[in-house]
Design a protein around this motif. Structure first.
Motif, short mmCIF file in Angstrom:
data_model
loop_
_atom_site.label_atom_id
_atom_site.label_comp_id
_atom_site.label_asym_id
_atom_site.label_seq_id
_atom_site.Cartn_x
_atom_site.Cartn_y
_atom_site.Cartn_z
N GLN A 145 0.87 -1.27 -0.23
CA GLN A 145 0.12 -0.13 0.04
C GLN A 145 1.00 1.34 0.05
O GLN A 145 2.01 1.24 0.72
CB GLN A 145 -0.99 0.07 1.17
N VAL A 146 0.37 2.15 -1.04
CA VAL A 146 1.13 3.49 -0.87
C VAL A 146 0.19 4.56 -0.13
O VAL A 146 -1.00 4.66 -0.75
CB VAL A 146 1.35 4.01 -2.18
N LEU A 147 0.66 5.00 1.10
CA LEU A 147 -0.16 5.87 1.82
C LEU A 147 -0.40 7.14 1.46
O LEU A 147 0.44 7.75 0.82
CB LEU A 147 0.38 5.88 3.28
N ASP A 148 -1.66 7.57 1.54
CA ASP A 148 -2.14 8.83 0.82
C ASP A 148 -1.70 10.16 1.80
O ASP A 148 -2.27 10.42 2.72
CB ASP A 148 -3.68 9.24 0.54
N LEU A 149 -0.44 10.83 1.62
CA LEU A 149 -0.08 12.12 2.33
C LEU A 149 -0.23 13.24 1.48
O LEU A 149 0.51 13.14 0.23
CB LEU A 149 1.40 11.75 2.74
N ARG A 150 -0.38 14.40 2.03
CA ARG A 150 -0.37 15.56 1.12
C ARG A 150 1.08 16.17 1.29
O ARG A 150 1.77 15.71 1.88
CB ARG A 150 -1.56 16.61 1.56
N ASN A 151 1.30 16.92 0.29
CA ASN A 151 2.73 17.60 0.33
C ASN A 151 3.24 18.04 1.49
O ASN A 151 4.37 17.71 1.94
CB ASN A 151 2.77 18.66 -0.69
N ARG A 152 2.28 18.86 2.33
CA ARG A 152 2.91 19.47 3.58
C ARG A 152 3.35 18.34 4.64
O ARG A 152 4.10 18.51 5.40
CB ARG A 152 1.95 20.48 4.15
N GLU A 153 2.31 17.50 4.47
CA GLU A 153 2.44 16.15 5.57
C GLU A 153 3.57 15.51 5.12
O GLU A 153 4.36 14.87 6.05
CB GLU A 153 1.12 15.26 5.52
N LEU A 154 4.11 15.38 3.73
CA LEU A 154 5.01 14.64 3.35
C LEU A 154 6.59 15.27 3.81
O LEU A 154 7.28 14.83 4.26
CB LEU A 154 5.14 14.44 1.85
N ARG A 155 6.61 16.67 3.67
CA ARG A 155 7.46 17.47 4.24
C ARG A 155 7.69 17.43 5.70
O ARG A 155 8.92 17.57 6.31
CB ARG A 155 7.57 18.91 3.52
N LEU A 156 6.47 17.38 6.36
CA LEU A 156 6.81 17.19 7.83
C LEU A 156 7.21 15.66 8.28
O LEU A 156 8.22 15.93 9.15
CB LEU A 156 5.17 17.48 8.66
N LEU A 157 6.86 14.89 7.34
CA LEU A 157 7.47 13.65 7.84
C LEU A 157 8.77 13.58 7.49
O LEU A 157 9.70 13.03 8.49
CB LEU A 157 6.51 12.48 6.97
N GLU A 158 9.29 14.11 6.33
CA GLU A 158 10.64 14.21 6.09
C GLU A 158 11.57 14.72 7.33
O GLU A 158 12.46 14.38 7.57
CB GLU A 158 10.66 15.03 4.90
N VAL A 159 11.19 15.89 7.79
CA VAL A 159 11.83 16.66 8.84
C VAL A 159 12.10 15.53 9.98
O VAL A 159 12.98 15.70 10.63
CB VAL A 159 11.03 17.85 9.24
N PHE A 160 10.94 15.05 10.35
CA PHE A 160 10.81 14.00 11.52
C PHE A 160 11.82 12.88 11.12
O PHE A 160 12.51 12.66 11.93
CB PHE A 160 9.28 13.42 11.81
N ALA A 161 11.60 12.56 9.93
CA ALA A 161 12.38 11.05 9.55
C ALA A 161 14.05 11.51 9.56
O ALA A 161 14.85 10.64 9.92
CB ALA A 161 11.95 10.84 8.18
N ARG A 162 14.37 12.62 9.17
CA ARG A 162 15.69 13.12 9.41
C ARG A 162 16.17 13.55 10.68
O ARG A 162 17.42 13.69 10.91
CB ARG A 162 16.08 14.23 8.42
N ALA A 163 15.27 13.51 11.82
CA ALA A 163 15.61 13.75 13.09
C ALA A 163 15.00 12.65 14.05
O ALA A 163 14.44 13.14 15.08
CB ALA A 163 15.27 15.12 13.27
N GLN A 164 15.00 11.79 13.71
CA GLN A 164 14.41 10.69 14.71
C GLN A 164 15.02 10.55 16.12
O GLN A 164 16.09 10.46 16.23
CB GLN A 164 14.48 9.21 13.97
N GLY A 165 14.10 10.60 17.03
CA GLY A 165 14.70 10.70 18.38
C GLY A 165 14.80 11.93 18.91
O GLY A 165 15.01 12.14 20.35
N GLN A 166 15.10 12.89 17.98
CA GLN A 166 15.37 14.12 18.65
C GLN A 166 13.81 14.84 18.62
O GLN A 166 12.80 14.64 18.02
CB GLN A 166 16.14 15.12 17.38
#
Length: 219
Positions: A145-166
């Motif tokens: 499954q490819v989850l449906d994320l809007r562009n701003r949600e994708l960029r927020l996820l990217e910020v979190f993904a590159r700073a996991q645990g912080q």
């Protein structure tokens, strides 16, 4: 991600800002080197797109002045097609260059490649719990499954993904997601975090609220 575009052609700048904005990126535009200096003084950027010929100087001189202490990757935008001009820009610290006029799909591809290299990754994918996130392609796969994320949600996820645990404060997230001229408050972060949490439910990723400090992603 947050970009700084240093370009004095207003029509081109507007087109670039709009195109990158469609991917959820925040783009601050500076029409002069002086304005670019002001932007760098108050914000951090993931990428700088730098024109060469500007009203108050040469973009390559700007690059030379900052390269010793500026780790942000830089793509030079140039109308000069001579090999010596392109080699000179790279020698002065540019991470890449693109010759005007350019196709927006090529600009986007070069941005992705530079950011990927700067992150030390051979590929774009990041494993998040049971899901695979590709920030450059803008996809989050959970099994088939490819989850449906809007562009701003994708960029927020990217910020979190590159700073996991912080722990990331609302102010930090606001700076990463929105440009200087965006009329938004920290309440917008609460809304986007809430939406993202719902879409990540069941994939082994948790965004935790750290009271009084902000948010933290754990997998």
């Amino acid at each position: 991600m947050r970009f700084l575009l240093v370009e004095d052609n207003a029509e081109l700048a507007d087109a670039v800002v709009q195109r990158l904005g469609l991917d959820g990126h925040a783009v601050d535009h500076a029409g002069t080197l002086a304005a670019a200096e002001d932007c760098l003084a108050v914000a951090e950027y993931d990428l700088i797109l730098l024109d060469v010929m500007l009203p108050d100087g040469d973009g390559r001189d700007f690059l030379s002045r900052h390269r010793d202490h500026l780790e942000t990757p830089v793509i030079v935008l140039t109308a000069r097609s001579q090999i010596s001009d392109r080699v000179g820009a790279l020698d002065q610290g540019a991470d890449d260059y693109i010759t005007k006029p350019f196709d927006f799909s090529e600009l986007e591809a070069r941005c992705r490649a530079v950011l990927r290299r700067r992150g030390g990754a051979a590929k774009n994918e990041i494993t998040l719990g049971e899901a695979v996130f590709d920030p450059m392609a803008g996809t989050l796969r959970h099994g088939a499954q490819v989850l449906d994320l809007r562009n701003r949600e994708l960029r927020l996820l990217e910020v979190f993904a590159r700073a996991q645990g912080q722990i990331l404060s609302k102010g930090q997230l606001l700076d990463r997601l929105f440009s200087m001229d965006a009329d938004v408050t920290e309440n917008a972060i609460e809304v986007y975090v809430g939406r993202l949490r719902k879409k990540l439910d069941g994939v082994g990723v948790r965004i935790e609220t750290v009271r009084g400090l902000g948010y933290r992603m754990d997998t």
